[in-house]
Motif scaffolding. Structure first.
Motif, short mmCIF file in Angstrom:
data_model
loop_
_atom_site.label_atom_id
_atom_site.label_comp_id
_atom_site.label_asym_id
_atom_site.label_seq_id
_atom_site.Cartn_x
_atom_site.Cartn_y
_atom_site.Cartn_z
N ARG A 245 -8.79 -7.41 90.45
CA ARG A 245 -10.26 -7.34 90.46
C ARG A 245 -10.78 -7.22 91.90
NH1 ARG A 245 -9.18 -12.70 89.13
NH2 ARG A 245 -10.02 -14.28 90.58
N PHE A 246 -9.91 -7.48 92.89
CA PHE A 246 -10.27 -7.31 94.29
C PHE A 246 -9.83 -5.91 94.75
CE2 PHE A 246 -11.59 -11.53 95.58
CZ PHE A 246 -10.98 -12.36 94.65
N SER A 247 -10.76 -5.18 95.35
CA SER A 247 -10.40 -3.87 95.89
C SER A 247 -11.15 -3.61 97.19
CB SER A 247 -10.70 -2.76 94.88
OG SER A 247 -12.09 -2.69 94.62
N GLY A 248 -10.50 -2.85 98.06
CA GLY A 248 -11.11 -2.51 99.34
C GLY A 248 -11.19 -1.00 99.49
N SER A 249 -12.21 -0.56 100.23
CA SER A 249 -12.38 0.87 100.46
C SER A 249 -13.10 1.08 101.79
CB SER A 249 -13.18 1.51 99.33
OG SER A 249 -14.48 0.95 99.26
N GLY A 250 -13.17 2.33 102.18
CA GLY A 250 -13.92 2.67 103.39
C GLY A 250 -13.06 3.28 104.47
N SER A 251 -13.74 3.78 105.49
CA SER A 251 -13.07 4.38 106.64
C SER A 251 -14.05 4.48 107.79
CB SER A 251 -12.52 5.78 106.29
OG SER A 251 -13.59 6.65 105.98
N GLY A 252 -13.50 4.74 108.98
CA GLY A 252 -14.37 4.92 110.14
C GLY A 252 -15.06 3.63 110.55
N THR A 253 -16.35 3.54 110.27
CA THR A 253 -17.10 2.35 110.65
C THR A 253 -17.63 1.56 109.46
OG1 THR A 253 -19.15 3.62 110.82
CG2 THR A 253 -17.84 3.39 112.84
N ASP A 254 -17.42 2.05 108.25
CA ASP A 254 -17.98 1.37 107.07
C ASP A 254 -16.91 1.05 106.03
OD1 ASP A 254 -20.62 3.42 107.78
OD2 ASP A 254 -20.96 1.28 107.43
N PHE A 255 -16.80 -0.23 105.74
CA PHE A 255 -15.79 -0.72 104.81
C PHE A 255 -16.43 -1.63 103.78
CE2 PHE A 255 -12.13 0.94 107.03
CZ PHE A 255 -12.61 1.10 108.32
N THR A 256 -15.82 -1.68 102.60
CA THR A 256 -16.37 -2.45 101.49
C THR A 256 -15.28 -3.22 100.77
OG1 THR A 256 -18.11 -0.79 101.13
CG2 THR A 256 -17.66 -2.29 99.31
N LEU A 257 -15.60 -4.46 100.43
CA LEU A 257 -14.77 -5.26 99.54
C LEU A 257 -15.52 -5.39 98.23
CD1 LEU A 257 -12.30 -7.18 99.02
CD2 LEU A 257 -13.79 -9.04 99.77
N THR A 258 -14.87 -5.05 97.13
CA THR A 258 -15.49 -5.15 95.81
C THR A 258 -14.69 -6.11 94.95
OG1 THR A 258 -16.29 -2.85 95.95
CG2 THR A 258 -16.22 -3.88 93.76
N ILE A 259 -15.42 -7.01 94.30
CA ILE A 259 -14.82 -7.88 93.29
C ILE A 259 -15.42 -7.44 91.97
CG2 ILE A 259 -14.29 -10.25 92.63
CD1 ILE A 259 -15.20 -11.10 95.47
N SER A 260 -14.60 -6.88 91.11
CA SER A 260 -15.12 -6.17 89.95
C SER A 260 -15.81 -7.09 88.94
CB SER A 260 -14.00 -5.40 89.25
OG SER A 260 -12.99 -6.29 88.82
N ARG A 261 -15.24 -8.25 88.73
CA ARG A 261 -15.79 -9.17 87.73
C ARG A 261 -15.52 -10.59 88.24
NH1 ARG A 261 -17.45 -8.92 82.42
NH2 ARG A 261 -16.96 -10.75 81.14
N LEU A 262 -16.56 -11.24 88.71
CA LEU A 262 -16.39 -12.53 89.39
C LEU A 262 -15.87 -13.62 88.47
CD1 LEU A 262 -19.59 -12.49 91.59
CD2 LEU A 262 -17.26 -12.59 92.44
N GLU A 263 -14.85 -14.32 88.98
CA GLU A 263 -14.35 -15.52 88.34
C GLU A 263 -14.88 -16.72 89.11
OE1 GLU A 263 -12.54 -15.68 85.62
OE2 GLU A 263 -12.10 -13.55 85.37
N PRO A 264 -14.95 -17.91 88.47
CA PRO A 264 -15.48 -19.10 89.17
C PRO A 264 -14.78 -19.39 90.48
CG PRO A 264 -15.27 -19.53 86.82
CD PRO A 264 -14.64 -18.18 87.06
N GLU A 265 -13.49 -19.10 90.57
CA GLU A 265 -12.72 -19.40 91.78
C GLU A 265 -12.98 -18.40 92.91
OE1 GLU A 265 -11.44 -18.71 88.79
OE2 GLU A 265 -9.70 -17.38 88.92
N ASP A 266 -13.76 -17.35 92.65
CA ASP A 266 -14.01 -16.34 93.69
C ASP A 266 -15.15 -16.71 94.62
OD1 ASP A 266 -13.41 -13.62 91.33
OD2 ASP A 266 -12.01 -14.84 92.50
N PHE A 267 -15.89 -17.77 94.28
CA PHE A 267 -17.03 -18.14 95.11
C PHE A 267 -16.52 -18.86 96.36
CE2 PHE A 267 -20.40 -16.58 92.54
CZ PHE A 267 -19.85 -16.53 91.27
#
Lengths: 118, 110
Positions: free
Chosen positions: B62-84
């Motif tokens: 459910r954790f994924s990363g993307s981006g290049s150059g100067t802009d990057f993103t972390l996405t958590i697709s569906r939050l679980e209680p332990e992700d906070f």
């Protein structure tokens, strides 16, 4: 599985120095690139510097140049970070962590709390 | 020195929702050397993503990363209680040896 175990908490007077140790187990110590990262209370992560044991060279963040020294003892697979001229703002948890070439840190030590107080 | 700026500072979401965290660099960063960490109170940081998009050992998909150059993103697709927790991005500069971290994004339960 590489593990890093750090020395215990320290309380220091302003102006003094502190030396934190980080003992590694598992893997080949000479391949470790061990860095030191600190975190002041309620604040973010701050890279201080690190050493690549096989080259025996250290690199430090400009902010800490002249005040921090990273060393290693390959015979005991232990890395050390010494910070001098301590001031209250140096109160923080100090972590060691390894970079095996990915430019990222894994694993991390458990952290060592250093408190600077008169 | 490369400065990493994370946004937002705090993100309030509910379990099951999607989280999108941003990390912007002051100059181009090699994608090979951009990482994301999760930190919970009183614990050491935990490596989630390295090389901008590769999950570290044992990290759920459910954790994924993307981006290049100067802009990057972390996405958590569906939050679980332990992700906070608090999330940090980090880069390594091979031409000027050194690392730097973003200031962190706190992901809190709404």
């Amino acid at each position: 599985q590489v593990q890093l175990v750090q020395s215990g908490a320290e309380v220091k007077k302003p102006g003094s120095s502190v030396k934190v140790s980080c003992k590694a187990s598992g893997g080949t110590f000479s391949r470790y690139a061990i860095s030191w990262v600190r975190q002041a209370p309620g604040q973010g992560l701050e890279w201080m510097g690190g050493i690549i044991p096989i080259f025996g060279t250290a690199n430090y963040a400009q902010k800490f140049q002249g005040r921090v020294t990273s060393t290693t003892d390959e015979s005991t697979s232990t890395a050390y970070m010494e910070l001098s001229s301590l001031r209250s703002e140096d109160t923080a948890v100090y972590y060691c962590a390894t970079d095996f070439g990915s430019g990222s840190f894994y694993p991390w030590g458990q952290g060592t709390l250093v408190t600077v107080s008169s | 020195e490369i400065v990493l700026t994370q946004s937002p500072g705090t993100l309030s979401l509910s379990p099951g929702e999607r989280a999108t965290l941003s990390c912007r660099a002051s100059q181009s960063v090699s994608s090979s050397y951009l990482a994301w960490y999760q930190q919970k109170h009183g614990q050491a940081p935990r490596l989630l993503i390295y090389g901008a998009s590769s999950r570290a050992t044992g990290i759920p998909d459910r954790f994924s990363g993307s981006g290049s150059g100067t802009d990057f993103t972390l996405t958590i697709s569906r939050l679980e209680p332990e992700d906070f927790a608090v999330y940090y991005c980090q880069q390594f500069g091979s031409s000027r040896p050194g690392y730097s971290f973003g200031q962190g994004t706190k992901l809190e339960i709404k």
